[in-house]
Design an enzyme around this catalytic site. Structure first.
Site, PDB file in Angstrom:
ATOM      1  CB  SER A 177      -1.592  14.313  12.539  1.00 32.30           C
ATOM      2  OG  SER A 177      -0.398  15.005  12.258  1.00 32.30           O
ATOM      3  CG  ASP A 213     -10.677  14.691   3.666  1.00 28.54           C
ATOM      4  OD1 ASP A 213      -9.610  15.313   3.536  1.00 28.54           O
ATOM      5  OD2 ASP A 213     -10.707  13.509   4.042  1.00 28.54           O
ATOM      6  NE  ARG A 223      -0.817  17.623  11.473  1.00 25.06           N
ATOM      7  CZ  ARG A 223      -1.639  18.207  12.346  1.00 25.06           C
ATOM      8  NH1 ARG A 223      -1.240  19.252  13.039  1.00 25.06           N
ATOM      9  NH2 ARG A 223      -2.871  17.773  12.522  1.00 25.06           N
TER      10      ARG A 223
HETATM   11  C1  MIC Z   1      -5.576  14.942  11.991  1.00 26.32           C
HETATM   12  O1  MIC Z   1      -6.613  14.369  12.329  1.00 26.32           O
HETATM   13  O2  MIC Z   1      -4.760  15.395  12.815  1.00 26.32           O
HETATM   14  C2  MIC Z   1      -5.272  15.070  10.514  1.00 26.32           C
HETATM   15  C3  MIC Z   1      -5.390  16.499  10.155  1.00 26.32           C
HETATM   16  O3  MIC Z   1      -6.224  14.353   9.775  1.00 26.32           O
HETATM   17  C4  MIC Z   1      -3.856  14.522  10.271  1.00 26.32           C
HETATM   18  C5  MIC Z   1      -3.359  14.718   8.909  1.00 26.32           C
HETATM   19  C6  MIC Z   1      -2.850  16.095   8.649  1.00 26.32           C
HETATM   20  O4  MIC Z   1      -2.248  16.714   9.520  1.00 26.32           O
HETATM   21  O5  MIC Z   1      -3.055  16.547   7.527  1.00 26.32           O
HETATM   22  C7  MIC Z   1      -3.708  13.034  10.574  1.00 26.32           C
HETATM   23  O6  MIC Z   1      -4.476  12.500  11.358  1.00 26.32           O
HETATM   24  O7  MIC Z   1      -2.787  12.390  10.083  1.00 26.32           O
END
Ligand code: MIC
Ligand code: SF4
Length: 645
Positions: free
Chosen positions: A539, A65, A541
């Site tokens: 996030s 997504d 990540r």
């Molecule tokens: C976000 O909203 O910052 C993201 C992109 O969905 C991140 C995940 C990511 O960095 O891939 C999150 O919310 O964990």
């Protein structure tokens, strides 16, 4: 201490081992996992590295997504890897176009009373359907898929008592914005928010999910609603009534803290630039010119939200001074709007229809012009996240967004004279799971050129000869550490992605953070990052740990570090430390040397860590640090990260 709460009941039903004392680690069994593509490639590479033949969860789903622009082959390479590894490992696969992970999971898979961890910080969306749904780093999700329990600090439970009923044009989004104005984005680490009280019954599951989704911005572990008649009605409409179980707090339940919100007193609000807790009323902002309106994201793109938008737009025209773009949250939502004609009303009013997915929420297109206000129904407005430097992003409800789209300026939706559309929730949603791929097939994994391997760290050295590579201030988000947007396509290629660590702090003509860190690493020393309050917000990540690790960072020292980021640091062998004396933050500067003697011995649960600071002029100072590492965390760090174990 809280008792008789929904949170406590779900934890008890999943208790594996650990403590029941707030703040101490508790391990819980995980029933379901979800991943998305931007974090998922690493998660499955890690699962492969662990040698796990098949996932052991009740249900695991891999969604695509985030990375859907396909500028160059990288995104599609990732999709093909994800699709093939899902089939091989026993994971369901939701392809690009099927919808945003949290929206689709709520519609098709979420179950009250179950536990879910997801490699995305907005996984708490599932709390809207009564799940204990928690965001985590990809490696923790991989471990859960491998059947391992998941550790959280035993939570403090913040009870939010809802009374009354929302007035027309006042939305679930305004409820969570109100709570953000009270609790802010800082200082809530280790807590879970639980909603209760008579106002709960007035909210539908998608409205609850908006609230639990953006609860992530509070920095709490998760948020949860009880499971009641509204939950049953939603599940029945999704033809999943068999998944319903009732779940409520005891009548005499006790919470660690109680906040009361009267829904009838909620008014339209906005989070102003550039933090989700910078809240003002729309009344205060009224008249300010706006250049862009975006409706969508995992916070606000359910059928209810978009039907309300369509009914408001019907027969009207979007103001010439704005662009309005809409990204439906899932294919189910889009298909329903298409079949009942509402999509035509949206198109006729002049909206631009985007693909179902995260899109502009993560800076994938639709960056605003310079010096332009952009208004979004999303959950994050961190500086630069739109893809435009110096952006001015406001977060609002769909009700407010559509009023602004029609007028071209901040407009309290209650003042437009338009009758509030009464959206009837469908008795049965359009059910079409034909794109969800079930596991099976040849087991062959498609690994194109851009799919790298997760980098491996060295064990923690005993003499850590550190150099401060960067010193940053308060509320540094993972978007500051690891920018997304145009760089997102390098998520499965660490050497390339690592080049943009802390890109927003690079100055023209000077070596970048990546160059400075690599120079320290190549000189045989260890990189140190110094942060202040609330370091690593936002996030999940894990790249915000993996890429600094790849560049040789071994220590992050700050006043406070957010939960998911801190866990990610541990997982990749970086030591998260806290200044015992906050004034020492001021004593440290970039390029200072920070040496830890006998660090392996020093790292013991509950014990202070001593570091020796040497300034450029040769002056020395001892600095004391605390840490919150458990014995297990220390074992992981000593080994140089979880993958080494
Ligand atoms: C976000 O909203 O910052 C993201 C992109 O969905 C991140 C995940 C990511 O960095 O891939 C999150 O919310 O964990
Ligand atoms: Fe996607 Fe935005 Fe939700 Fe993150 S917050 S999952 S980028 S829609």
């Amino acid at each position: 201490m809280a008792r008789g709460t929904v949170v406590q009941k779900i934890i008890e039903a999943h208790f594996v081992e650990g403590s029941r004392e707030p703040g101490k680690p508790v391990a819980i069994r995980i029933d379901q996992t979800l991943t998305q593509d931007a974090t998922g490639t690493m998660a499955y590479l890690e699962l492969e590295a662990m040698g796990v033949p098949k996932v052991k969860t009740e249900l695991s789903v891999s969604y695509v997504d985030h990375n859907m622009m396909q500028n160059g082959p990288e995104n599609r390479n990732d999709h093909l890897y994800l699709q093939s590894v899902a089939a091989a490992k026993g994971v369901r696969f939701s392809p690009p176009g099927n919808g945003i992970c949290h929206q689709v999971h709520l519609e098709r898979f979420g179950m009250p009373g179950r536990t879910l961890i997801g490699s995305d910080s907005h996984t708490p969306t599932g709390g809207g359907i009564g799940m204990l749904a928690i965001g985590a780093g990809g490696l923790d999700v991989a471990l859960a898929m491998a059947g391992k329990p998941f550790r959280i600090p035993y939570p403090k439970v913040i009870g939010v008592k809802l009374t009354g009923k929302l007035a027309p044009w006042c939305a679930a989004k305004d409820v969570i914005l109100k709570l953000l104005s009270i609790l802010t984005t800082k200082g809530n680490v280790g807590s879970i928010v639980e909603y209760f009280g008579p106002g709960v019954a007035t909210l539908t599951v998608p409205q609850r999910a908006t609230i639990t989704n953006m609860g992530a911005e509070l920095g709490v572990t998760t948020s949860v609603f009880p499971s009641d008649e509204s939950t049953r009605i939603f599940l029945k409409a999704q033809k999943r009534e068999q998944d319903f179980v009732p779940l409520a707090a005891d009548a005499d339940a006790e919470y660690d803290q109680v906040i009361e919100i009267a829904l009838d007193e909620i008014e339209p609000l906005a989070a102003c630039p550039s933090s989700p807790d910078n809240i003002k009323t729309i009344r205060e902002l009224a008249g300010k010119k706006v250049g862009q309106v975006l409706i969508g994201s995992c916070t606000n793109s359910s059928y209810r939200d978009l039907a309300m938008v369509a009914m408001t737009l019907k027969g009207r025209k979007v103001s010439e001074s704005v662009t309005l773009s809409i990204a439906p949250g899932s294919r189910q939502v889009l298909e329903m709007l298409a079949r009942n004609g509402m999509l035509a009303d949206i198109i006729a009013a002049g909206a631009r229809i985007l693909e179902t997915g995260c899109g502009p929420c993560i800076g994938q297109g639709q960056s605003p012009a310079d010096d332009t206000i952009t208004v979004r129904t999303f959950n994050r407005n961190f500086a630069g996240r739109t893809g435009t430097k110096g952006d001015q992003a406001y977060l609002v409800s769909p009700e407010t967004a559509v009023a602004i789209a029609l007028s071209g300026e901040f407009t309290d939706p209650r003042t437009t004279g338009i009758e509030y559309p009464h959206v009837v929730e469908p008795e049965v949603f359009e059910i079409n799971d034909n794109m969800i791929q079930l596991p099976g097939g040849s087991g062959e994994i498609v690994r194109k050129r851009t799919i790298g391997a997760p980098p491996v760290n060295q064990p923690l050295p005993d003499e850590l000869d550190g150099v401060v590579v960067i010193k940053v201030g308060d509320k540094i988000t993972t978007d500051h550490i690891m920018p997304a947007g145009i760089h997102l396509k390098h998520r499965s290629n660490i050497p390339v992605y690592a080049k943009v660590v802390f890109e927003c702090f690079n100055e023209p003509g000077k070596p970048t953070f990546a160059e400075r860190a690599a120079a320290v690493r190549d000189a045989g020393k260890a990189g140190v990052i110094v942060g202040r309050d609330s370091y690593g917000q936002g996030s999940s990540r894990e790249h915000a740990a993996i890429c600094p690790m790849f560049l040789g960072v071994k220590v992050v020292a700050a006043l406070a570090i957010e939960r998911i980021h801190s866990a990610n640091l541990v997982n990749f062998g970086i030591v998260p430390l806290f200044f015992a004396n906050p004034a020492d933050y001021d004593a440290i500067e970039e390029s200072d040397s920070l040496v830890f003697h006998k660090l392996r011995e020093q790292l013991k649960p509950g014990e202070t860590v001593r570091g020796e600071l040497t300034k450029a002029d040769g002056t020395k100072k001892e600095i004391l640090f605390r840490h919150r590492l458990s014995a297990e965390d220390i074992r992981i760090i000593l080994a140089g990260g979880m993958l080494n174990l």
